[in-house]
Design an enzyme around this catalytic site. Structure first.
Site, PDB file in Angstrom:
ATOM      1  N   ASP A 180      -0.449  -6.749 -16.089  1.00  0.00           N
ATOM      2  CA  ASP A 180       0.263  -5.746 -16.894  1.00  0.00           C
ATOM      3  C   ASP A 180       1.748  -6.098 -17.005  1.00  0.00           C
ATOM      4  O   ASP A 180       2.433  -5.555 -17.852  1.00  0.00           O
ATOM      5  CB  ASP A 180       0.112  -4.358 -16.233  1.00  0.00           C
ATOM      6  N   ARG A 240       5.184  -4.595   4.818  1.00  0.00           N
ATOM      7  CA  ARG A 240       6.092  -4.782   5.957  1.00  0.00           C
ATOM      8  C   ARG A 240       5.634  -3.956   7.154  1.00  0.00           C
ATOM      9  O   ARG A 240       5.890  -4.318   8.284  1.00  0.00           O
ATOM     10  CB  ARG A 240       7.512  -4.375   5.559  1.00  0.00           C
ATOM     11  N   ARG A 266       5.484  -5.965 -10.686  1.00  0.00           N
ATOM     12  CA  ARG A 266       6.532  -6.577 -11.495  1.00  0.00           C
ATOM     13  C   ARG A 266       6.193  -8.052 -11.667  1.00  0.00           C
ATOM     14  O   ARG A 266       5.701  -8.689 -10.728  1.00  0.00           O
ATOM     15  CB  ARG A 266       7.908  -6.474 -10.801  1.00  0.00           C
ATOM     16  N   GLU A 287       9.994  -9.912 -19.847  1.00  0.00           N
ATOM     17  CA  GLU A 287       9.339  -9.045 -20.833  1.00  0.00           C
ATOM     18  C   GLU A 287      10.326  -8.665 -21.940  1.00  0.00           C
ATOM     19  O   GLU A 287      11.507  -8.484 -21.653  1.00  0.00           O
ATOM     20  CB  GLU A 287       8.845  -7.766 -20.138  1.00  0.00           C
ATOM     21  N   HIS A 329       2.705  -4.331 -20.273  1.00  0.00           N
ATOM     22  CA  HIS A 329       3.438  -3.416 -19.374  1.00  0.00           C
ATOM     23  C   HIS A 329       3.287  -1.973 -19.857  1.00  0.00           C
ATOM     24  O   HIS A 329       4.247  -1.313 -20.237  1.00  0.00           O
ATOM     25  CB  HIS A 329       4.926  -3.797 -19.270  1.00  0.00           C
ATOM     26  N   LEU A 368       0.852  -1.203   0.000  1.00  0.00           N
ATOM     27  CA  LEU A 368       0.000   0.000   0.000  1.00  0.00           C
ATOM     28  C   LEU A 368       0.886   1.250   0.000  1.00  0.00           C
ATOM     29  O   LEU A 368       0.918   2.011   0.958  1.00  0.00           O
ATOM     30  CB  LEU A 368      -0.939  -0.015   1.219  1.00  0.00           C
ATOM     31  N   GLY A 369       1.620   1.424  -1.100  1.00  0.00           N
ATOM     32  CA  GLY A 369       2.475   2.609  -1.231  1.00  0.00           C
ATOM     33  C   GLY A 369       1.744   3.694  -2.003  1.00  0.00           C
ATOM     34  O   GLY A 369       0.517   3.799  -1.951  1.00  0.00           O
ATOM     35  N   ARG A 370       2.520   4.492  -2.744  1.00  0.00           N
ATOM     36  CA  ARG A 370       1.915   5.595  -3.503  1.00  0.00           C
ATOM     37  C   ARG A 370       0.865   5.079  -4.475  1.00  0.00           C
ATOM     38  O   ARG A 370      -0.256   5.593  -4.532  1.00  0.00           O
ATOM     39  CB  ARG A 370       3.018   6.353  -4.274  1.00  0.00           C
ATOM     40  N   ILE A 371       1.225   4.056  -5.262  1.00  0.00           N
ATOM     41  CA  ILE A 371       0.290   3.529  -6.262  1.00  0.00           C
ATOM     42  C   ILE A 371      -0.815   2.722  -5.578  1.00  0.00           C
ATOM     43  O   ILE A 371      -1.997   2.859  -5.918  1.00  0.00           O
ATOM     44  CB  ILE A 371       1.053   2.701  -7.322  1.00  0.00           C
ATOM     45  N   ILE A 395       0.084  -5.071 -11.295  1.00  0.00           N
ATOM     46  CA  ILE A 395       0.668  -3.940 -12.034  1.00  0.00           C
ATOM     47  C   ILE A 395       2.062  -3.621 -11.471  1.00  0.00           C
ATOM     48  O   ILE A 395       2.613  -2.561 -11.767  1.00  0.00           O
ATOM     49  CB  ILE A 395      -0.236  -2.681 -11.995  1.00  0.00           C
TER      50      ILE A 395
HETATM   51  P1  NAP Z   1       6.121   2.780  -3.061  1.00  0.00           P
HETATM   52  O1  NAP Z   1       5.401   4.034  -2.790  1.00  0.00           O
HETATM   53  O2  NAP Z   1       7.520   2.614  -2.609  1.00  0.00           O
HETATM   54  O3  NAP Z   1       5.220   1.598  -2.476  1.00  0.00           O
HETATM   55  C1  NAP Z   1       5.660   0.285  -2.388  1.00  0.00           C
HETATM   56  C2  NAP Z   1       4.838  -0.428  -1.334  1.00  0.00           C
HETATM   57  O4  NAP Z   1       5.253  -1.788  -1.292  1.00  0.00           O
HETATM   58  C3  NAP Z   1       5.022   0.154   0.064  1.00  0.00           C
HETATM   59  O5  NAP Z   1       3.754   0.327   0.619  1.00  0.00           O
HETATM   60  C4  NAP Z   1       5.793  -0.897   0.829  1.00  0.00           C
HETATM   61  O6  NAP Z   1       5.218  -0.918   2.117  1.00  0.00           O
HETATM   62  C5  NAP Z   1       5.482  -2.176   0.064  1.00  0.00           C
HETATM   63  N1  NAP Z   1       6.599  -3.109   0.121  1.00  0.00           N
HETATM   64  C6  NAP Z   1       7.914  -2.859  -0.046  1.00  0.00           C
HETATM   65  N2  NAP Z   1       8.622  -3.987   0.088  1.00  0.00           N
HETATM   66  C7  NAP Z   1       7.740  -4.960   0.373  1.00  0.00           C
HETATM   67  C8  NAP Z   1       7.863  -6.343   0.636  1.00  0.00           C
HETATM   68  N3  NAP Z   1       9.070  -6.948   0.665  1.00  0.00           N
HETATM   69  N4  NAP Z   1       6.742  -7.053   0.888  1.00  0.00           N
HETATM   70  C9  NAP Z   1       5.545  -6.439   0.875  1.00  0.00           C
HETATM   71  N5  NAP Z   1       5.357  -5.135   0.628  1.00  0.00           N
HETATM   72  C10 NAP Z   1       6.448  -4.402   0.368  1.00  0.00           C
HETATM   73  O7  NAP Z   1       6.158   2.477  -4.613  1.00  0.00           O
HETATM   74  P2  NAP Z   1       5.080   2.888  -5.720  1.00  0.00           P
HETATM   75  O8  NAP Z   1       5.451   4.190  -6.309  1.00  0.00           O
HETATM   76  O9  NAP Z   1       3.713   2.703  -5.175  1.00  0.00           O
HETATM   77  O10 NAP Z   1       5.399   1.771  -6.814  1.00  0.00           O
HETATM   78  C11 NAP Z   1       5.240   0.413  -6.496  1.00  0.00           C
HETATM   79  C12 NAP Z   1       5.794  -0.473  -7.598  1.00  0.00           C
HETATM   80  O11 NAP Z   1       4.924  -0.438  -8.722  1.00  0.00           O
HETATM   81  C13 NAP Z   1       7.147  -0.027  -8.167  1.00  0.00           C
HETATM   82  O12 NAP Z   1       8.228  -0.500  -7.359  1.00  0.00           O
HETATM   83  C14 NAP Z   1       7.151  -0.614  -9.548  1.00  0.00           C
HETATM   84  O13 NAP Z   1       7.799  -1.863  -9.560  1.00  0.00           O
HETATM   85  C15 NAP Z   1       5.674  -0.814  -9.858  1.00  0.00           C
HETATM   86  N6  NAP Z   1       5.253   0.040 -10.978  1.00  0.00           N
HETATM   87  C16 NAP Z   1       4.759  -0.549 -12.103  1.00  0.00           C
HETATM   88  C17 NAP Z   1       4.352   0.248 -13.167  1.00  0.00           C
HETATM   89  C18 NAP Z   1       3.795  -0.358 -14.422  1.00  0.00           C
HETATM   90  O14 NAP Z   1       3.917   0.247 -15.476  1.00  0.00           O
HETATM   91  N7  NAP Z   1       3.157  -1.504 -14.350  1.00  0.00           N
HETATM   92  C19 NAP Z   1       4.484   1.642 -13.099  1.00  0.00           C
HETATM   93  C20 NAP Z   1       4.971   2.197 -11.928  1.00  0.00           C
HETATM   94  C21 NAP Z   1       5.363   1.391 -10.870  1.00  0.00           C
HETATM   95  P3  NAP Z   1       6.028  -1.398   3.391  1.00  0.00           P
HETATM   96  O15 NAP Z   1       7.243  -0.556   3.499  1.00  0.00           O
HETATM   97  O16 NAP Z   1       5.108  -1.274   4.521  1.00  0.00           O
HETATM   98  O17 NAP Z   1       6.339  -2.832   3.126  1.00  0.00           O
END
Ligand code: NAP
Length: 315
Positions: free
Chosen positions: A258, A178, A234, A263, A281, A155-158, A232
């Site tokens: 996605d 985590r 990886r 890929e 993707h 539950l991060g930014r996205i 969405i």
């Molecule tokens: P973010 O703000 O850093 O959020 C990541 C979330 O994942 C955090 O809430 C973190 O929470 C959790 N997390 C981190 N490590 C973890 C683990 N080992 N087990 C479980 N949860 C974990 O990142 P974001 O900007 O939302 O982006 C998330 C991901 O989306 C990116 O890293 C990227 O790979 C993917 N993405 C894909 C696309 C696409 O085109 N499909 C585009 C953009 C991004 P905790 O710290 O509490 O664990």
């Protein structure tokens, strides 16, 4: 003529207009276009202080070792699982990414895949297109999103942008990560328990070693035969052979994907599953968002060369 004497290695280019902007400001070296990459590097390696790449391509670790004066890597994309951040940090190399500007398009794509999967959009399109509708009547009934439980892995930014769209759709939100966040959603520190609770498991955590194959056969079994996966994040986060088996054997109801292992050479097994909706993707793949991401790369470099600071640093 470039205004700066700074030498930048281009491992993977950003948008054409932004490449032009970089070329006007800096001396660019197009490693991505070099036929003999080692020979190309031999003449310039010492001069390279900055590097531009994209999240999908990343930066090969042996390339970083060949650049003794590299100080900064600016990556186009949020995920940095294809860059060895620990090795960069150990060498004092700073890394930037492009967070936030893509949240809306990626979250919209997550909801698009969720609805397309539950409502059988691709099957319905084919039903209408092929004439089956006129020959055989209505297609089979589908499943509502309203009233369902959405379990968000990361539950991060996205993830939060996805939750904020799913709540007005009438979905109940839970999450795994985590750390527990200061939100009112249901939290589970146990992924199997979250999968058991959820009707739809939404994957939005980072890729990389810590999350590799985290969505495995046990998680899919806990999600159950009425459950759906949307990814969405990886491809590496899901054990793909286990997912394909679960889709074929009815262990889960369906998936919206996605992202994939290896890929763009997606496992063709997915193409044989009628209960999966595929997207190449492209969650951030709009002109507006890709321009905003490219601008962040330009701005990070500008800020770095002006003040030694990045506007969005990873390490
Ligand atoms: P973010 O703000 O850093 O959020 C990541 C979330 O994942 C955090 O809430 C973190 O929470 C959790 N997390 C981190 N490590 C973890 C683990 N080992 N087990 C479980 N949860 C974990 O990142 P974001 O900007 O939302 O982006 C998330 C991901 O989306 C990116 O890293 C990227 O790979 C993917 N993405 C894909 C696309 C696409 O085109 N499909 C585009 C953009 C991004 P905790 O710290 O509490 O664990």
């Amino acid at each position: 003529m470039p205004v700066s004497e700074s030498h930048i290695l281009v491992v993977s280019p950003i948008r054409p207009r932004h490449m032009d902007e970089l070329a006007a400001k800096y001396i660019l070296h197009r490693w991505d276009q070099a036929a003999d990459k080692d020979a190309f590097l031999a003449n310039i390696a010492d001069r390279i202080t900055a590097l531009v790449s994209t999240a999908g391509v990343g930066v090969p670790s042996d390339l970083i070792e060949k650049l003794p004066n590299l100080k900064v890597i600016t990556s186009f994309g949020v995920g940095y699982d294809a860059i060895d951040i620990a090795a960069c940090t150990a060498r004092g190399i700073r890394v930037s990414n492009t967070p936030d500007v893509l949240n809306d398009d990626v979250a919209d794509t997550a909801i698009m895949l969720l609805l397309a999967t539950l409502r059988n959009l691709v099957v319905g399109d084919q039903w209408a297109r092929s004439g089956q509708w006129s020959e055989n009547g209505a297609m089979a009934l589908t499943t509502s999103a309203r009233g369902k439980k959405l379990g968000i892995v990361g539950l991060g930014r996205i993830g939060q942008a996805i939750a904020s769209r799913a709540v007005p759709m009438g979905m109940e939100i839970g999450y795994f990560g985590r750390n527990q966040k200061p939100v009112d959603y249901h939290y589970d520190a146990d992924l199997i328990k979250l999968a058991d609770w959820a009707d739809v498991l939404m994957i939005s955590c980072p890729g990389g070693a810590a999350t590799k194959d985290m969505i495995n056969a046990d998680v899919l079994k806990a999600l159950g035969r009425r459950g759906y996966v949307v990814n969405i994040a990886r491809g590496s986060v899901i054990d793909e052979p286990a997912l394909i088996a679960a889709l074929k054997d009815g262990v889960i109801a369906g998936a919206g994907l996605d992202v994939f292992h290896n890929e763009p050479h997606m496992d063709r097994g997915f193409a044989k599953c009628a209960n999966v909706v595929l997207y190449p993707h492209h969650a951030s793949g709009t002109v507006e968002t890709r321009d905003a991401m490219a601008q962040m790369v330009v701005d990070n470099l500008q800020s770095w060369f002006a003040s030694g600071k990045l506007i969005s640093s990873v390490n």
